[in-house]
Design a protein around this motif. Structure first.
Motif, PDB file in Angstrom:
ATOM      1  N   PRO A  30      57.732  59.122  40.991  1.00 51.11           N
ATOM      2  CA  PRO A  30      58.233  59.957  42.086  1.00 51.11           C
ATOM      3  C   PRO A  30      58.030  61.461  41.860  1.00 51.11           C
ATOM      4  O   PRO A  30      58.082  62.243  42.799  1.00 51.11           O
ATOM      5  CB  PRO A  30      59.727  59.612  42.149  1.00 51.11           C
ATOM      6  N   PHE A  31      57.756  61.866  40.617  1.00 51.59           N
ATOM      7  CA  PHE A  31      57.579  63.284  40.318  1.00 51.59           C
ATOM      8  C   PHE A  31      56.113  63.717  40.363  1.00 51.59           C
ATOM      9  O   PHE A  31      55.813  64.881  40.166  1.00 51.59           O
ATOM     10  CB  PHE A  31      58.176  63.606  38.948  1.00 51.59           C
ATOM     11  N   TYR A  32      55.201  62.779  40.621  1.00 50.55           N
ATOM     12  CA  TYR A  32      53.772  63.105  40.664  1.00 50.55           C
ATOM     13  C   TYR A  32      53.379  63.516  42.083  1.00 50.55           C
ATOM     14  O   TYR A  32      53.747  62.863  43.059  1.00 50.55           O
ATOM     15  CB  TYR A  32      52.934  61.901  40.227  1.00 50.55           C
ATOM     16  N   SER A  33      52.643  64.600  42.193  1.00 47.82           N
ATOM     17  CA  SER A  33      52.101  65.054  43.475  1.00 47.82           C
ATOM     18  C   SER A  33      50.598  64.829  43.468  1.00 47.82           C
ATOM     19  O   SER A  33      49.924  65.143  42.482  1.00 47.82           O
ATOM     20  CB  SER A  33      52.384  66.544  43.692  1.00 47.82           C
ATOM     21  N   LEU A  34      50.074  64.308  44.566  1.00 41.36           N
ATOM     22  CA  LEU A  34      48.628  64.076  44.659  1.00 41.36           C
ATOM     23  C   LEU A  34      47.864  65.365  44.435  1.00 41.36           C
ATOM     24  O   LEU A  34      48.321  66.449  44.799  1.00 41.36           O
ATOM     25  CB  LEU A  34      48.271  63.499  46.022  1.00 41.36           C
ATOM     26  N   GLU A  35      46.686  65.241  43.844  1.00 43.07           N
ATOM     27  CA  GLU A  35      45.769  66.341  43.562  1.00 43.07           C
ATOM     28  C   GLU A  35      46.346  67.367  42.582  1.00 43.07           C
ATOM     29  O   GLU A  35      45.934  68.512  42.558  1.00 43.07           O
ATOM     30  CB  GLU A  35      45.308  67.019  44.851  1.00 43.07           C
ATOM     31  N   MET A  36      47.307  66.942  41.793  1.00 44.08           N
ATOM     32  CA  MET A  36      47.857  67.789  40.744  1.00 44.08           C
ATOM     33  C   MET A  36      47.580  67.114  39.403  1.00 44.08           C
ATOM     34  O   MET A  36      47.386  65.901  39.350  1.00 44.08           O
ATOM     35  CB  MET A  36      49.371  67.974  40.930  1.00 44.08           C
ATOM     36  N   LEU A  84      27.605  67.365  43.817  1.00 47.23           N
ATOM     37  CA  LEU A  84      26.437  66.527  43.521  1.00 47.23           C
ATOM     38  C   LEU A  84      26.634  65.107  44.047  1.00 47.23           C
ATOM     39  O   LEU A  84      25.703  64.480  44.552  1.00 47.23           O
ATOM     40  CB  LEU A  84      26.172  66.485  42.019  1.00 47.23           C
ATOM     41  N   PHE A  85      27.844  64.595  43.936  1.00 50.42           N
ATOM     42  CA  PHE A  85      28.181  63.262  44.421  1.00 50.42           C
ATOM     43  C   PHE A  85      27.948  63.181  45.935  1.00 50.42           C
ATOM     44  O   PHE A  85      27.332  62.235  46.433  1.00 50.42           O
ATOM     45  CB  PHE A  85      29.648  62.967  44.077  1.00 50.42           C
ATOM     46  N   ALA A  86      28.422  64.200  46.666  1.00 50.83           N
ATOM     47  CA  ALA A  86      28.256  64.229  48.121  1.00 50.83           C
ATOM     48  C   ALA A  86      26.782  64.359  48.508  1.00 50.83           C
ATOM     49  O   ALA A  86      26.307  63.674  49.423  1.00 50.83           O
ATOM     50  CB  ALA A  86      29.068  65.373  48.714  1.00 50.83           C
ATOM     51  N   ILE A  87      26.041  65.209  47.804  1.00 49.20           N
ATOM     52  CA  ILE A  87      24.612  65.363  48.084  1.00 49.20           C
ATOM     53  C   ILE A  87      23.880  64.059  47.803  1.00 49.20           C
ATOM     54  O   ILE A  87      23.022  63.630  48.569  1.00 49.20           O
ATOM     55  CB  ILE A  87      24.017  66.526  47.246  1.00 49.20           C
ATOM     56  N   ILE A  97      41.283  52.096  34.322  1.00 51.68           N
ATOM     57  CA  ILE A  97      41.850  53.441  34.481  1.00 51.68           C
ATOM     58  C   ILE A  97      42.461  53.586  35.870  1.00 51.68           C
ATOM     59  O   ILE A  97      43.546  54.149  36.030  1.00 51.68           O
ATOM     60  CB  ILE A  97      40.777  54.527  34.216  1.00 51.68           C
ATOM     61  N   TYR A  98      41.789  53.041  36.880  1.00 53.55           N
ATOM     62  CA  TYR A  98      42.331  53.079  38.238  1.00 53.55           C
ATOM     63  C   TYR A  98      43.644  52.309  38.316  1.00 53.55           C
ATOM     64  O   TYR A  98      44.614  52.750  38.945  1.00 53.55           O
ATOM     65  CB  TYR A  98      41.299  52.520  39.224  1.00 53.55           C
ATOM     66  N   GLU A  99      43.696  51.173  37.650  1.00 51.13           N
ATOM     67  CA  GLU A  99      44.925  50.367  37.617  1.00 51.13           C
ATOM     68  C   GLU A  99      46.057  51.148  36.933  1.00 51.13           C
ATOM     69  O   GLU A  99      47.201  51.165  37.424  1.00 51.13           O
ATOM     70  CB  GLU A  99      44.645  49.069  36.859  1.00 51.13           C
ATOM     71  N   ILE A 100      45.748  51.804  35.823  1.00 50.46           N
ATOM     72  CA  ILE A 100      46.746  52.608  35.111  1.00 50.46           C
ATOM     73  C   ILE A 100      47.212  53.770  35.987  1.00 50.46           C
ATOM     74  O   ILE A 100      48.405  54.078  36.055  1.00 50.46           O
ATOM     75  CB  ILE A 100      46.167  53.113  33.768  1.00 50.46           C
ATOM     76  N   TYR A 101      46.271  54.412  36.676  1.00 43.18           N
ATOM     77  CA  TYR A 101      46.610  55.509  37.586  1.00 43.18           C
ATOM     78  C   TYR A 101      47.545  55.014  38.691  1.00 43.18           C
ATOM     79  O   TYR A 101      48.550  55.658  38.994  1.00 43.18           O
ATOM     80  CB  TYR A 101      45.324  56.088  38.184  1.00 43.18           C
ATOM     81  N   SER A 102      47.234  53.851  39.265  1.00 38.20           N
ATOM     82  CA  SER A 102      48.067  53.289  40.333  1.00 38.20           C
ATOM     83  C   SER A 102      49.465  52.958  39.828  1.00 38.20           C
ATOM     84  O   SER A 102      50.464  53.218  40.513  1.00 38.20           O
ATOM     85  CB  SER A 102      47.423  52.027  40.905  1.00 38.20           C
ATOM     86  N   THR A 157      37.434  55.481  44.447  1.00 36.69           N
ATOM     87  CA  THR A 157      38.339  54.538  45.098  1.00 36.69           C
ATOM     88  C   THR A 157      38.168  54.618  46.612  1.00 36.69           C
ATOM     89  O   THR A 157      37.504  55.523  47.131  1.00 36.69           O
ATOM     90  CB  THR A 157      39.801  54.845  44.731  1.00 36.69           C
ATOM     91  N   LEU A 158      38.775  53.683  47.322  1.00 33.65           N
ATOM     92  CA  LEU A 158      38.710  53.694  48.786  1.00 33.65           C
ATOM     93  C   LEU A 158      39.374  54.930  49.379  1.00 33.65           C
ATOM     94  O   LEU A 158      39.040  55.339  50.498  1.00 33.65           O
ATOM     95  CB  LEU A 158      39.358  52.428  49.351  1.00 33.65           C
ATOM     96  N   THR A 159      40.302  55.525  48.645  1.00 31.23           N
ATOM     97  CA  THR A 159      40.969  56.739  49.133  1.00 31.23           C
ATOM     98  C   THR A 159      40.227  58.014  48.734  1.00 31.23           C
ATOM     99  O   THR A 159      40.677  59.107  49.047  1.00 31.23           O
ATOM    100  CB  THR A 159      42.414  56.808  48.597  1.00 31.23           C
ATOM    101  N   GLY A 160      39.105  57.886  48.012  1.00 33.09           N
ATOM    102  CA  GLY A 160      38.278  59.039  47.671  1.00 33.09           C
ATOM    103  C   GLY A 160      38.535  59.642  46.306  1.00 33.09           C
ATOM    104  O   GLY A 160      37.892  60.620  45.939  1.00 33.09           O
ATOM    105  N   ILE A 161      39.442  59.101  45.544  1.00 40.47           N
ATOM    106  CA  ILE A 161      39.690  59.618  44.190  1.00 40.47           C
ATOM    107  C   ILE A 161      38.555  59.152  43.287  1.00 40.47           C
ATOM    108  O   ILE A 161      38.157  57.995  43.331  1.00 40.47           O
ATOM    109  CB  ILE A 161      41.052  59.128  43.665  1.00 40.47           C
ATOM    110  N   LYS A 162      38.041  60.077  42.483  1.00 42.39           N
ATOM    111  CA  LYS A 162      36.934  59.753  41.583  1.00 42.39           C
ATOM    112  C   LYS A 162      37.429  59.741  40.144  1.00 42.39           C
ATOM    113  O   LYS A 162      38.125  60.650  39.718  1.00 42.39           O
ATOM    114  CB  LYS A 162      35.810  60.772  41.726  1.00 42.39           C
ATOM    115  N   PHE A 163      37.033  58.703  39.407  1.00 41.11           N
ATOM    116  CA  PHE A 163      37.286  58.615  37.981  1.00 41.11           C
ATOM    117  C   PHE A 163      35.935  58.714  37.298  1.00 41.11           C
ATOM    118  O   PHE A 163      35.008  57.979  37.639  1.00 41.11           O
ATOM    119  CB  PHE A 163      37.979  57.293  37.626  1.00 41.11           C
ATOM    120  N   VAL A 164      35.830  59.631  36.331  1.00 40.74           N
ATOM    121  CA  VAL A 164      34.558  59.891  35.661  1.00 40.74           C
ATOM    122  C   VAL A 164      34.737  59.656  34.166  1.00 40.74           C
ATOM    123  O   VAL A 164      35.715  60.113  33.579  1.00 40.74           O
ATOM    124  CB  VAL A 164      34.094  61.345  35.915  1.00 40.74           C
TER     125      VAL A 164
END
Length: 197
Positions: free
Chosen positions: A163-169, A96-99, A151-156, A127-134
């Motif tokens: 080092p143990f976090y993998s993107l999109e997981m 829906l976001f893309a549409i 929330i974006y600041e906390i995520y960053s 975000t500029l990298t495409g991550i969405k926070f809802v």
């Protein structure tokens, strides 16, 4: 806000029509005392229900069809989403976001930032990298834009630098969870008519 579960004691016969939908027992017909069509059976006699089965493995509909099991206490409410259901809903929102960004009359629109209904507002920050926070919030709640940025600041700070976090997981980091809860508590204390309203 806590979920509005409703627990009632019933005598035989049950005056609600129940059916199995998506491996859950839900109310198909009849509404009363806060129990609505679509609410799922969450517990019977204080024991949590696992889908369409009771805690001891009996079929819920068979259990409730037996007059010997009455009176019975049943807790109804909105069912809890599984991880797969959360992923499916996030994928639907992404579509829906893309549409929305393609259909927008504004040139260079980034997509849906807010959807408003009578009962809630859905806020999205990309975000500029495409991550969405809802965030889903009360329609009167103020300061959601600053909450999304927090929330974006906390995520960053606590997920991306881990080092143990993998993107999109899924994020499994105790410091992230603690700081996110703290940010949500601060936003909740600001109240529905807090700063920025």
């Amino acid at each position: 806000a806590p979920r509005a579960d409703t627990e009632k004691t019933f005598s035989f016969p049950l005056d609600l029509v129940l059916r199995v939908h998506d491996e859950r027992v839900v109310v198909a017909f009849g509404q009363r005392d806060g129990i609505r069509v679509g609410h799922a059976v969450l517990a019977i006699n204080g024991a949590e229900v696992n889908g369409r089965f009771t805690a001891d493995g009996k079929d819920v509909l068979e259990f409730l069809g037996n007059p010997a099991n009455y009176p019975v206490s049943i807790r109804f409410g909105r069912h809890r989403l599984s991880s797969n259901e959360k992923l499916m809903l996030a994928s639907m929102f992404h579509s829906l976001f893309a549409i929305g960004s393609q259909l927008s009359p504004e040139v260079g629109s980034s997509g849906i930032e807010m959807l408003e209904t009578d009962t809630f507002k859905l806020h999205c920050f990309q975000t500029l990298t495409g991550i969405k926070f809802v965030v889903l919030a009360d329609p009167r709640q103020a300061g959601i834009d600053s909450l999304l940025r927090k929330i974006y600041e906390i995520y960053s700070d606590f997920a991306l630098k881990n080092p143990f976090y993998s993107l999109e997981m899924p994020i499994r980091c105790e410091l992230f969870d603690q700081n996110l809860k703290l940010a949500l508590e601060v936003a909740e204390k600001a109240g529905p008519f807090g700063p920025g309203s």
